[in-house]
Design an enzyme around this catalytic site. Sequence first.
Site, PDB file in Angstrom:
ATOM      1  N   ALA A  58       0.740  -1.173   0.062  1.00  0.00           N
ATOM      2  CA  ALA A  58      -0.218   0.059   0.026  1.00  0.00           C
ATOM      3  C   ALA A  58       0.730   1.388   0.071  1.00  0.00           C
ATOM      4  O   ALA A  58       0.631   2.178  -0.938  1.00  0.00           O
ATOM      5  CB  ALA A  58      -0.956  -0.014   1.150  1.00  0.00           C
ATOM      6  N   ARG A  90      -5.000   0.443  -9.082  1.00  0.00           N
ATOM      7  CA  ARG A  90      -5.355  -0.626  -8.260  1.00  0.00           C
ATOM      8  C   ARG A  90      -6.469   0.047  -7.327  1.00  0.00           C
ATOM      9  O   ARG A  90      -6.253   1.315  -7.203  1.00  0.00           O
ATOM     10  CB  ARG A  90      -4.508  -1.306  -7.460  1.00  0.00           C
ATOM     11  CG  ARG A  90      -3.415  -1.891  -8.198  1.00  0.00           C
ATOM     12  CD  ARG A  90      -2.192  -2.597  -7.416  1.00  0.00           C
ATOM     13  NE  ARG A  90      -3.027  -4.100  -6.773  1.00  0.00           N
ATOM     14  CZ  ARG A  90      -2.080  -4.509  -5.900  1.00  0.00           C
ATOM     15  NH1 ARG A  90      -1.068  -4.324  -5.594  1.00  0.00           N
ATOM     16  NH2 ARG A  90      -3.050  -5.588  -5.269  1.00  0.00           N
ATOM     17  N   GLN A 191       3.434 -13.464  -1.778  1.00  0.00           N
ATOM     18  CA  GLN A 191       4.266 -12.369  -1.148  1.00  0.00           C
ATOM     19  C   GLN A 191       5.032 -12.773   0.013  1.00  0.00           C
ATOM     20  O   GLN A 191       6.360 -12.211   0.168  1.00  0.00           O
ATOM     21  CB  GLN A 191       3.599 -11.062  -1.024  1.00  0.00           C
ATOM     22  CG  GLN A 191       2.842 -10.367  -1.845  1.00  0.00           C
ATOM     23  CD  GLN A 191       1.561 -10.988  -2.501  1.00  0.00           C
ATOM     24  OE1 GLN A 191       1.391 -11.974  -2.188  1.00  0.00           O
ATOM     25  NE2 GLN A 191       0.677 -10.127  -3.148  1.00  0.00           N
ATOM     26  N   ASP A 232      -4.147  -2.320   3.821  1.00  0.00           N
ATOM     27  CA  ASP A 232      -4.417  -1.438   2.631  1.00  0.00           C
ATOM     28  C   ASP A 232      -5.409  -0.501   2.840  1.00  0.00           C
ATOM     29  O   ASP A 232      -5.298   0.684   1.958  1.00  0.00           O
ATOM     30  CB  ASP A 232      -4.716  -2.499   1.393  1.00  0.00           C
ATOM     31  CG  ASP A 232      -3.709  -3.383   1.268  1.00  0.00           C
ATOM     32  OD1 ASP A 232      -3.360  -4.330   2.130  1.00  0.00           O
ATOM     33  OD2 ASP A 232      -2.657  -3.227   0.275  1.00  0.00           O
ATOM     34  N   LYS A 243      -4.223  -8.180   2.948  1.00  0.00           N
ATOM     35  CA  LYS A 243      -4.067  -9.261   1.918  1.00  0.00           C
ATOM     36  C   LYS A 243      -4.973 -10.396   2.129  1.00  0.00           C
ATOM     37  O   LYS A 243      -5.401 -10.921   3.402  1.00  0.00           O
ATOM     38  CB  LYS A 243      -2.589  -9.772   1.874  1.00  0.00           C
ATOM     39  CG  LYS A 243      -2.042 -10.854   1.090  1.00  0.00           C
ATOM     40  CD  LYS A 243      -2.701 -10.889  -0.557  1.00  0.00           C
ATOM     41  CE  LYS A 243      -2.089  -9.485  -0.891  1.00  0.00           C
ATOM     42  NZ  LYS A 243      -2.786  -9.040  -2.298  1.00  0.00           N
TER      43      LYS A 243
END
Length: 341
Positions: A58, A90, A191, A232, A243
């Site tokens: 983010a 996004r 990730q 985020d 996530k």
Amino acid sequence: MTSASLTQTHDSIRAVQWCGDYLRLLDQRLLPAEEQWLDCHDAEAVTQAIQDLAVRGAPAIGIAAAWGVVLAAQRGTHLDQALAQLRAARPTAVNLMWALDRMKARIDAGADAAALEREAQAIQDEDLAANRHMGELGAALIEPGSSVMTHCNTGSLATSGYGTALGVIRAGVTAGRILHVYAGETRPWQQGARLTMWELVRDGIPAKLIADSAASHLMKAGEVKWVIVGADRIAANGDTANKIGTYQLAIAARHHGVKFMVVAPSSTVDMATASGDDIEIELRDAAELLSVAGRRTVIEGAQAWNPVFDVTPASLIDAIVTERGVIEQPSAERMRAVFAA
Ligand code: MRU
């Protein structure tokens, strides 16, 4: 800070670098196999890098977008068009919109390319300072000698440097409060496996990778005292988008008496969004689920559903750590006390 002292503080990575007339990004799609830099010379290239996850996380996408606006100004591109393109890159992480709103306010006030460059640099520098402060605040909540779990990548790669949740972990390890870190692999894009483990191993932090599906088993065994994640977007009532997989970790943590900490700068807080129900959740290409490392693992013709964020209700969060302070047992009232304009 020299690279030697960065290493001593378990903090050696800077993945978003402004080079005067272009933006250099450590290409996260290629890690850990290759450390390759991607040079963006215009706002379109920055937009593409954000959409394709060459830069992700983010705060990092907000910072990259701010530099994208500078590139547009330097090249005489239509600024409203660049702002709109970057904003649409996004949908979930509000840091992107926050950074662009901040750049837009400077444009509306008549800023030239040099003034916009100073603004983007301020956004990047303030993020690093916030991360270091949050690191200290969050680490202070952790009992010395604890092991913790984290999810996704929230480190130097996802921010200006140091990290949010990973910043707390860096500070906690430096202070001797955290002995060991468990990182979930974070399917489908991995990730955790690809990026968090790369950061932790490079910076000498004792860590083990676990399958996402091993998390409840780990907590039941009493191995971890805290789950520490980034965010985020944090809504006005403390509900937190992060996530995909974060929500189930929060449920498991509450069930097992493990504490749950969200670490994010104030640029992630969206007081204009009342609750998590109002947060747009990004759906990405099913191909991310149907393949591993570019190799198809699922029968041709199969379909997949790939939401890449979920919302953890405030009631499952023990502490939200921001650079403005720690909000324990977050609620709309407690959020307002810190973030009311
Ligand atoms: O899709 P990504 O990789 O951009 O998602 C990143 C996350 O969900 C992070 O946990 C979040 O941005 C916090 S990063 C400091």
